[in-house]
Motif scaffolding. Structure first.
Motif, PDB file in Angstrom:
ATOM      1  N   SER A  73       0.830  12.851   6.504  1.00  0.00           N
ATOM      2  CA  SER A  73       2.224  12.481   6.240  1.00  0.00           C
ATOM      3  C   SER A  73       2.352  10.971   6.203  1.00  0.00           C
ATOM      4  CB  SER A  73       3.148  13.061   7.313  1.00  0.00           C
ATOM      5  OG  SER A  73       2.845  12.496   8.580  1.00  0.00           O
ATOM      6  N   TYR A  74       3.503  10.521   5.714  1.00  0.00           N
ATOM      7  CA  TYR A  74       3.815   9.093   5.692  1.00  0.00           C
ATOM      8  C   TYR A  74       5.285   8.937   6.063  1.00  0.00           C
ATOM      9  CZ  TYR A  74       5.763  10.256   1.137  1.00  0.00           C
ATOM     10  OH  TYR A  74       6.491  10.828   0.131  1.00  0.00           O
ATOM     11  N   SER A  75       5.636   7.751   6.506  1.00  0.00           N
ATOM     12  CA  SER A  75       7.012   7.423   6.877  1.00  0.00           C
ATOM     13  C   SER A  75       7.196   5.923   6.669  1.00  0.00           C
ATOM     14  CB  SER A  75       7.274   7.798   8.337  1.00  0.00           C
ATOM     15  OG  SER A  75       6.603   6.899   9.207  1.00  0.00           O
ATOM     16  N   PRO A  76       8.408   5.399   6.850  1.00  0.00           N
ATOM     17  CA  PRO A  76       8.590   3.956   6.731  1.00  0.00           C
ATOM     18  C   PRO A  76       7.796   3.174   7.779  1.00  0.00           C
ATOM     19  CG  PRO A  76      10.707   5.072   6.637  1.00  0.00           C
ATOM     20  CD  PRO A  76       9.674   6.100   6.992  1.00  0.00           C
ATOM     21  N   ASN A  77       7.420   3.860   8.857  1.00  0.00           N
ATOM     22  CA  ASN A  77       6.666   3.190   9.923  1.00  0.00           C
ATOM     23  C   ASN A  77       5.161   3.186   9.683  1.00  0.00           C
ATOM     24  OD1 ASN A  77       9.033   2.720  11.362  1.00  0.00           O
ATOM     25  ND2 ASN A  77       8.927   4.745  12.301  1.00  0.00           N
ATOM     26  N   GLY A  78       4.656   4.146   8.923  1.00  0.00           N
ATOM     27  CA  GLY A  78       3.208   4.223   8.712  1.00  0.00           C
ATOM     28  C   GLY A  78       2.771   5.596   8.253  1.00  0.00           C
ATOM     29  N   PHE A  79       1.575   6.010   8.729  1.00  0.00           N
ATOM     30  CA  PHE A  79       0.921   7.202   8.209  1.00  0.00           C
ATOM     31  C   PHE A  79       0.315   8.029   9.331  1.00  0.00           C
ATOM     32  CE2 PHE A  79       0.802   3.800   5.148  1.00  0.00           C
ATOM     33  CZ  PHE A  79       1.214   4.411   3.976  1.00  0.00           C
ATOM     34  N   VAL A  86      -0.995   5.714  12.257  1.00  0.00           N
ATOM     35  CA  VAL A  86      -1.276   4.339  11.843  1.00  0.00           C
ATOM     36  C   VAL A  86       0.051   3.681  11.514  1.00  0.00           C
ATOM     37  CG1 VAL A  86      -2.510   2.892  10.200  1.00  0.00           C
ATOM     38  CG2 VAL A  86      -3.474   5.096  10.860  1.00  0.00           C
ATOM     39  N   LEU A  87       0.333   2.556  12.139  1.00  0.00           N
ATOM     40  CA  LEU A  87       1.582   1.832  11.901  1.00  0.00           C
ATOM     41  C   LEU A  87       1.383   0.787  10.815  1.00  0.00           C
ATOM     42  CD1 LEU A  87       2.734   1.337  15.594  1.00  0.00           C
ATOM     43  CD2 LEU A  87       3.495   3.064  13.964  1.00  0.00           C
ATOM     44  N   GLY A  88       2.289   0.770   9.847  1.00  0.00           N
ATOM     45  CA  GLY A  88       2.274  -0.238   8.789  1.00  0.00           C
ATOM     46  C   GLY A  88       1.264   0.048   7.709  1.00  0.00           C
ATOM     47  N   PRO A  89       1.062  -0.919   6.825  1.00  0.00           N
ATOM     48  CA  PRO A  89       0.084  -0.762   5.740  1.00  0.00           C
ATOM     49  C   PRO A  89      -1.319  -0.546   6.296  1.00  0.00           C
ATOM     50  CG  PRO A  89       1.491  -2.644   5.351  1.00  0.00           C
ATOM     51  CD  PRO A  89       1.770  -2.191   6.742  1.00  0.00           C
ATOM     52  N   CYS A  90      -2.105   0.249   5.591  1.00  0.00           N
ATOM     53  CA  CYS A  90      -3.453   0.528   6.088  1.00  0.00           C
ATOM     54  C   CYS A  90      -4.443   0.659   4.936  1.00  0.00           C
ATOM     55  CB  CYS A  90      -3.467   1.792   6.941  1.00  0.00           C
ATOM     56  SG  CYS A  90      -3.106   3.298   6.050  1.00  0.00           S
ATOM     57  N   ALA A  91      -5.695   0.487   5.290  1.00  0.00           N
ATOM     58  CA  ALA A  91      -6.825   0.689   4.379  1.00  0.00           C
ATOM     59  C   ALA A  91      -7.603   1.883   4.921  1.00  0.00           C
ATOM     60  CB  ALA A  91      -7.711  -0.545   4.337  1.00  0.00           C
ATOM     61  N   PRO A  94     -13.069   6.043   4.535  1.00  0.00           N
ATOM     62  CA  PRO A  94     -13.680   7.061   5.399  1.00  0.00           C
ATOM     63  C   PRO A  94     -15.061   6.651   5.856  1.00  0.00           C
ATOM     64  CG  PRO A  94     -12.613   8.073   3.537  1.00  0.00           C
ATOM     65  CD  PRO A  94     -12.568   6.600   3.300  1.00  0.00           C
ATOM     66  N   PRO A  95     -15.305   6.806   7.129  1.00  0.00           N
ATOM     67  CA  PRO A  95     -14.495   7.453   8.145  1.00  0.00           C
ATOM     68  C   PRO A  95     -13.559   6.507   8.904  1.00  0.00           C
ATOM     69  CG  PRO A  95     -16.655   7.045   9.043  1.00  0.00           C
ATOM     70  CD  PRO A  95     -16.667   6.523   7.627  1.00  0.00           C
ATOM     71  N   ALA A  96     -13.378   5.276   8.464  1.00  0.00           N
ATOM     72  CA  ALA A  96     -12.555   4.310   9.204  1.00  0.00           C
ATOM     73  C   ALA A  96     -11.146   4.215   8.626  1.00  0.00           C
ATOM     74  CB  ALA A  96     -13.212   2.932   9.172  1.00  0.00           C
ATOM     75  N   ILE A  97     -10.211   3.889   9.501  1.00  0.00           N
ATOM     76  CA  ILE A  97      -8.832   3.600   9.111  1.00  0.00           C
ATOM     77  C   ILE A  97      -8.524   2.225   9.682  1.00  0.00           C
ATOM     78  CG2 ILE A  97      -6.441   4.342   9.242  1.00  0.00           C
ATOM     79  CD1 ILE A  97      -7.613   7.140  10.076  1.00  0.00           C
ATOM     80  N   LEU A  98      -8.159   1.287   8.807  1.00  0.00           N
ATOM     81  CA  LEU A  98      -7.964  -0.095   9.228  1.00  0.00           C
ATOM     82  C   LEU A  98      -6.545  -0.564   8.909  1.00  0.00           C
ATOM     83  CD1 LEU A  98     -11.251  -1.381   7.586  1.00  0.00           C
ATOM     84  CD2 LEU A  98     -10.946  -0.780   9.981  1.00  0.00           C
ATOM     85  N   GLN A  99      -6.031  -1.476   9.718  1.00  0.00           N
ATOM     86  CA  GLN A  99      -4.761  -2.116   9.396  1.00  0.00           C
ATOM     87  C   GLN A  99      -4.994  -3.024   8.203  1.00  0.00           C
ATOM     88  OE1 GLN A  99      -1.721  -1.687  12.416  1.00  0.00           O
ATOM     89  NE2 GLN A  99      -2.387  -0.534  10.734  1.00  0.00           N
ATOM     90  N   TRP A 100      -4.013  -3.078   7.315  1.00  0.00           N
ATOM     91  CA  TRP A 100      -4.147  -3.873   6.098  1.00  0.00           C
ATOM     92  C   TRP A 100      -3.045  -4.915   6.125  1.00  0.00           C
ATOM     93  CZ3 TRP A 100      -2.471  -2.300   0.593  1.00  0.00           C
ATOM     94  CH2 TRP A 100      -3.111  -3.114  -0.350  1.00  0.00           C
ATOM     95  N   ALA A 176      -8.457   4.158   0.071  1.00  0.00           N
ATOM     96  CA  ALA A 176      -7.039   3.976  -0.234  1.00  0.00           C
ATOM     97  C   ALA A 176      -6.526   2.713   0.427  1.00  0.00           C
ATOM     98  CB  ALA A 176      -6.229   5.180   0.253  1.00  0.00           C
ATOM     99  N   ALA A 177      -5.617   2.045  -0.272  1.00  0.00           N
ATOM    100  CA  ALA A 177      -4.888   0.893   0.250  1.00  0.00           C
ATOM    101  C   ALA A 177      -3.412   1.268   0.136  1.00  0.00           C
ATOM    102  CB  ALA A 177      -5.213  -0.355  -0.557  1.00  0.00           C
ATOM    103  N   LEU A 178      -2.769   1.481   1.280  1.00  0.00           N
ATOM    104  CA  LEU A 178      -1.438   2.090   1.273  1.00  0.00           C
ATOM    105  C   LEU A 178      -0.391   1.222   1.947  1.00  0.00           C
ATOM    106  CD1 LEU A 178      -2.630   5.638   2.370  1.00  0.00           C
ATOM    107  CD2 LEU A 178      -2.092   4.899   0.042  1.00  0.00           C
ATOM    108  N   ILE A 179       0.757   1.088   1.281  1.00  0.00           N
ATOM    109  CA  ILE A 179       1.931   0.410   1.846  1.00  0.00           C
ATOM    110  C   ILE A 179       2.974   1.500   2.078  1.00  0.00           C
ATOM    111  CG2 ILE A 179       3.750  -1.277   1.420  1.00  0.00           C
ATOM    112  CD1 ILE A 179       1.784  -2.718  -0.475  1.00  0.00           C
ATOM    113  N   PRO A 180       3.521   1.611   3.300  1.00  0.00           N
ATOM    114  CA  PRO A 180       4.517   2.641   3.532  1.00  0.00           C
ATOM    115  C   PRO A 180       5.773   2.400   2.706  1.00  0.00           C
ATOM    116  CG  PRO A 180       3.957   1.500   5.586  1.00  0.00           C
ATOM    117  CD  PRO A 180       3.239   0.814   4.482  1.00  0.00           C
TER     118      PRO A 180
END
Length: 188
Positions: A73-79, A86-91, A94-100, A176-180
């Motif tokens: 899922s996603y929301s205005p706060n993150g994913f 994960v809060l905010g934009p993220c990269a 796999p297998p890592a999830i990083l803040q972007w 993926a490079a994602l902005i909420p």
């Protein structure tokens, strides 16, 4: 003749006599073993004769991570990615999830995407989610990634999440490079 030479000649004669192999004198008990004929061709190999018939067992010391991340899922706060919030934009690599460190699509530069071309094994597709709408990225940024051999899909975040999940389920090398999205258009 010198007695030393006579003794040396006698030992050489003994070493070369029948029953000697490579200059070593063999005892009477070893000679019959060496004189036997080699096994006949009719001899069939059994399970005890050949390593091909032996059972092999492997024990895994450390299981390798599956690597298949799923964006739930996603929301205005993150994913919510594979159960991790994960809060905010993220990269997602796999297998890592990083803040972007981007705030809007205008912050996406070749430098902010440099992580994705440094990965090994090299990713095939980078899915970029730009928020509530599909936004145009700087053409130089897209050319930079294409020159590195990475295909780029730019979509709104909702579709980018679905595309990432689909490609990941096909075992493609995808990141993926994602902005909420902002609060008015977020989906749960």
């Amino acid at each position: 003749m010198c007695p030393c030479v006579i003794m040396a000649a006698a030992s050489v004669a003994r070493a070369l006599s029948p029953g000697c192999v490579h200059g070593l004198r063999l005892g009477a008990r070893l000679l019959p073993v060496l004189s036997r004929a080699s096994p006949a061709r009719e001899h069939r190999l059994g399970p005890a004769d050949d390593e091909l018939y032996q059972r092999t067992s492997v024990s895994v010391m450390q299981k390798e991570a599956d690597g298949a991340a799923i964006i739930y899922s996603y929301s205005p706060n993150g994913f919510n990615i594979s159960g991790n919030r994960v809060l905010g934009p993220c990269a997602v690599v796999p297998p890592a999830i990083l803040q972007w460190n981007v705030g809007r699509h205008t912050d996406i530069t070749a430098e902010s995407l440099s992580l994705f071309h440094l990965l090994e094994p090299r990713i095939e597709v980078l899915v970029v989610g730009t928020g509530a709408r599909t936004e145009r990225l700087d053409p130089d940024v897209l050319d930079f990634l294409r020159k590195k051999g990475i295909a780029v899909e730019v979509q709104d975040t909702a579709n980018a999440c679905a595309t990432f999940n689909f490609l990941s389920s096909e075992r493609r090398l995808v990141a993926a490079a994602l902005i909420p999205p902002p609060a008015s258009s977020a989906g749960q």
